[in-house]
Design a protein around this motif. Sequence first.
Motif, PDB file in Angstrom:
ATOM      1  N   GLU A   1     -14.492  86.658   1.374  1.00 27.51           N
ATOM      2  CA  GLU A   1     -14.909  85.132   1.908  1.00 27.51           C
ATOM      3  C   GLU A   1     -14.492  84.011   1.068  1.00 27.51           C
ATOM      4  OE1 GLU A   1     -16.812  83.024   5.070  1.00 27.51           O
ATOM      5  OE2 GLU A   1     -16.221  85.345   4.835  1.00 27.51           O
ATOM      6  N   LEU A   2     -14.484  84.041  -0.131  1.00 26.87           N
ATOM      7  CA  LEU A   2     -14.026  83.083  -0.993  1.00 26.87           C
ATOM      8  C   LEU A   2     -12.618  82.631  -0.925  1.00 26.87           C
ATOM      9  CD1 LEU A   2     -16.452  83.508  -4.208  1.00 26.87           C
ATOM     10  CD2 LEU A   2     -16.586  81.920  -2.348  1.00 26.87           C
ATOM     11  N   ARG A   3     -11.896  83.987  -1.126  1.00 28.11           N
ATOM     12  CA  ARG A   3     -10.499  83.865  -0.913  1.00 28.11           C
ATOM     13  C   ARG A   3      -9.963  83.168   0.352  1.00 28.11           C
ATOM     14  NH1 ARG A   3      -6.684  87.209  -3.327  1.00 28.11           N
ATOM     15  NH2 ARG A   3      -5.523  87.417  -1.471  1.00 28.11           N
ATOM     16  N   ALA A   4     -10.521  83.489   1.426  1.00 22.39           N
ATOM     17  CA  ALA A   4     -10.257  83.092   2.649  1.00 22.39           C
ATOM     18  C   ALA A   4     -10.490  81.518   2.724  1.00 22.39           C
ATOM     19  CB  ALA A   4     -11.006  83.551   3.736  1.00 22.39           C
ATOM     20  N   SER A   5     -11.300  81.012   2.052  1.00 22.78           N
ATOM     21  CA  SER A   5     -11.777  79.498   2.023  1.00 22.78           C
ATOM     22  C   SER A   5     -11.209  78.821   0.830  1.00 22.78           C
ATOM     23  CB  SER A   5     -13.313  79.165   2.040  1.00 22.78           C
ATOM     24  OG  SER A   5     -13.764  79.780   1.070  1.00 22.78           O
ATOM     25  N   ALA A   6     -10.572  79.451  -0.006  1.00 19.78           N
ATOM     26  CA  ALA A   6     -10.183  78.785  -1.190  1.00 19.78           C
ATOM     27  C   ALA A   6      -8.880  77.659  -0.709  1.00 19.78           C
ATOM     28  CB  ALA A   6      -9.354  79.707  -2.205  1.00 19.78           C
TER      29      ALA A   6
ATOM     30  N   ARG B   1     -15.985  80.840  -9.735  1.00 20.73           N
ATOM     31  CA  ARG B   1     -16.640  79.941 -10.574  1.00 20.73           C
ATOM     32  C   ARG B   1     -17.324  78.792  -9.775  1.00 20.73           C
ATOM     33  NH1 ARG B   1     -11.156  79.190 -10.569  1.00 20.73           N
ATOM     34  NH2 ARG B   1     -10.468  77.219  -9.645  1.00 20.73           N
ATOM     35  N   ALA B   2     -18.460  78.226 -10.089  1.00 28.22           N
ATOM     36  CA  ALA B   2     -19.088  77.353  -9.623  1.00 28.22           C
ATOM     37  C   ALA B   2     -18.699  75.779  -9.905  1.00 28.22           C
ATOM     38  CB  ALA B   2     -20.807  77.432  -9.887  1.00 28.22           C
ATOM     39  N   THR B   3     -18.788  75.210  -8.798  1.00 26.66           N
ATOM     40  CA  THR B   3     -18.272  73.559  -9.168  1.00 26.66           C
ATOM     41  C   THR B   3     -19.408  72.801  -8.733  1.00 26.66           C
ATOM     42  OG1 THR B   3     -15.974  74.088  -8.120  1.00 26.66           O
ATOM     43  CG2 THR B   3     -16.775  71.735  -8.254  1.00 26.66           C
ATOM     44  N   PRO B   4     -20.032  72.041  -9.779  1.00 34.66           N
ATOM     45  CA  PRO B   4     -21.252  71.487  -9.620  1.00 34.66           C
ATOM     46  C   PRO B   4     -21.181  70.112  -8.745  1.00 34.66           C
ATOM     47  CG  PRO B   4     -20.439  71.145 -11.733  1.00 34.66           C
ATOM     48  CD  PRO B   4     -19.701  72.212 -11.156  1.00 34.66           C
ATOM     49  N   GLY B   5     -22.316  69.510  -8.436  1.00 35.79           N
ATOM     50  CA  GLY B   5     -22.162  68.117  -7.583  1.00 35.79           C
ATOM     51  C   GLY B   5     -22.008  68.226  -6.232  1.00 35.79           C
ATOM     52  N   ARG B   6     -22.178  67.035  -5.547  1.00 41.35           N
ATOM     53  CA  ARG B   6     -21.906  66.955  -4.153  1.00 41.35           C
ATOM     54  C   ARG B   6     -20.745  67.520  -3.652  1.00 41.35           C
ATOM     55  NH1 ARG B   6     -24.249  63.547  -0.452  1.00 41.35           N
ATOM     56  NH2 ARG B   6     -22.876  63.209   1.455  1.00 41.35           N
ATOM     57  N   GLY B   7     -20.511  68.375  -2.676  1.00 43.78           N
ATOM     58  CA  GLY B   7     -19.186  68.920  -2.058  1.00 43.78           C
ATOM     59  C   GLY B   7     -19.218  70.052  -3.021  1.00 43.78           C
ATOM     60  N   GLY B   8     -19.854  70.380  -3.971  1.00 40.44           N
ATOM     61  CA  GLY B   8     -19.333  71.566  -4.845  1.00 40.44           C
ATOM     62  C   GLY B   8     -19.866  73.177  -4.511  1.00 40.44           C
ATOM     63  N   GLY B   9     -19.773  73.964  -4.917  1.00 40.63           N
ATOM     64  CA  GLY B   9     -20.035  75.354  -4.412  1.00 40.63           C
ATOM     65  C   GLY B   9     -19.455  76.343  -5.271  1.00 40.63           C
ATOM     66  N   TRP B  10     -19.157  77.534  -4.826  1.00 40.88           N
ATOM     67  CA  TRP B  10     -18.490  78.442  -5.377  1.00 40.88           C
ATOM     68  C   TRP B  10     -17.055  79.049  -4.762  1.00 40.88           C
ATOM     69  CZ3 TRP B  10     -20.208  81.512  -9.568  1.00 40.88           C
ATOM     70  CH2 TRP B  10     -21.713  81.534  -9.874  1.00 40.88           C
ATOM     71  N   THR B  11     -16.024  79.254  -5.831  1.00 39.99           N
ATOM     72  CA  THR B  11     -14.718  79.396  -5.370  1.00 39.99           C
ATOM     73  C   THR B  11     -14.298  80.609  -6.151  1.00 39.99           C
ATOM     74  OG1 THR B  11     -13.630  77.852  -7.033  1.00 39.99           O
ATOM     75  CG2 THR B  11     -14.026  77.028  -4.815  1.00 39.99           C
ATOM     76  N   VAL B  12     -12.928  81.086  -5.685  1.00 39.18           N
ATOM     77  CA  VAL B  12     -12.289  82.329  -6.411  1.00 39.18           C
ATOM     78  C   VAL B  12     -10.861  81.715  -6.395  1.00 39.18           C
ATOM     79  CG1 VAL B  12     -12.250  83.500  -4.642  1.00 39.18           C
ATOM     80  CG2 VAL B  12     -11.987  84.625  -6.673  1.00 39.18           C
ATOM     81  N   ASP B  13     -10.092  81.991  -7.337  1.00 40.26           N
ATOM     82  CA  ASP B  13      -8.736  81.703  -7.742  1.00 40.26           C
ATOM     83  C   ASP B  13      -7.885  82.847  -6.958  1.00 40.26           C
ATOM     84  OD1 ASP B  13      -6.139  81.230  -8.308  1.00 40.26           O
ATOM     85  OD2 ASP B  13      -6.360  81.071 -10.534  1.00 40.26           O
ATOM     86  N   PRO B  14      -7.490  82.594  -5.706  1.00 39.30           N
ATOM     87  CA  PRO B  14      -6.578  83.552  -5.141  1.00 39.30           C
ATOM     88  C   PRO B  14      -5.503  84.209  -5.735  1.00 39.30           C
ATOM     89  CG  PRO B  14      -6.092  81.522  -3.996  1.00 39.30           C
ATOM     90  CD  PRO B  14      -7.247  81.384  -4.982  1.00 39.30           C
ATOM     91  N   ALA B  15      -4.905  83.696  -6.616  1.00 44.11           N
ATOM     92  CA  ALA B  15      -4.006  84.041  -7.433  1.00 44.11           C
ATOM     93  C   ALA B  15      -4.377  84.998  -8.464  1.00 44.11           C
ATOM     94  CB  ALA B  15      -3.012  82.740  -8.146  1.00 44.11           C
ATOM     95  N   MET B  16      -5.428  85.100  -8.743  1.00 42.92           N
ATOM     96  CA  MET B  16      -5.927  86.070  -9.786  1.00 42.92           C
ATOM     97  C   MET B  16      -6.757  87.006  -9.082  1.00 42.92           C
ATOM     98  SD  MET B  16      -4.912  84.705 -12.553  1.00 42.92           S
ATOM     99  CE  MET B  16      -5.835  85.616 -13.908  1.00 42.92           C
TER     100      MET B  16
END
Length: 233
Positions: free
Chosen positions: A13-18, A53-68
């Motif tokens: 799910e995180l890969r698809a939205s990255a 990893r988590a990105t703090p602040g407005r518009g933040g959230g959780w992501t994953v590096d698809p290249a890794m």
Amino acid sequence: MDRTTRLYALVEELRASAPRPRTVAALAARFEVSTRTVQRDLQALMDSGVPVRATPGRGGGWTVDPAMTLPPVRFTTAEAAALAAALAATETPYSGAARTAYQKLMASMTGPAMEAAQELAARIVALPPRTEPAVRDAVERALTDSAVLRLTYVDAAGRESDRVVEPAGLLTAGGRWYLIAWCRTRRAGRGFRLDRIAAAAPTGEPAGFHDLAALLRGSVAADAVRPAALSRG
């Protein structure tokens, strides 16, 4: 959905939205679990080495590096058992990475594939490696980073010498592992048995490129070939 399946699905799910981040609340709604469960799952992924990893602040959230990360790979029972057995029996070099890969593989499997892999891996034993962990780690890093390495080497006659080498690759023969490198000290290609390297330290200097086959040419290992498992079909 069991936890193992959910962890896989969470990464996908995180890969698809990255590179767009997803909030914990959105992920909880997607998988119909509590936000606390999602937070525990994300922590488990981080602990296992998945680059979330988590990105703090407005518009933040959780992501994953698809290249890794890798997309799901479906193994047959025989393939899973063979991989698990090979990783479980790996001692040197890259034994540390092999152990964590084995743990990740086992954690990702369920049912007959996992049972067959565990049963086969349990039948395999390996003698402890003779190579010092610090030496093994230095050789691994030098090969990975293409860096010059300073060695203290003991030959078959027990003579000790200091060498500065540019690693080209690894050779396995007769149950032994050898570092194949361009030896600046001897100004020629040389093979260094890992269990005879008394000390190894990176110099921080980039190594030049040396073709492994060219360094082996004219040696007893001139006819060496890549293991079948590493060759392209």
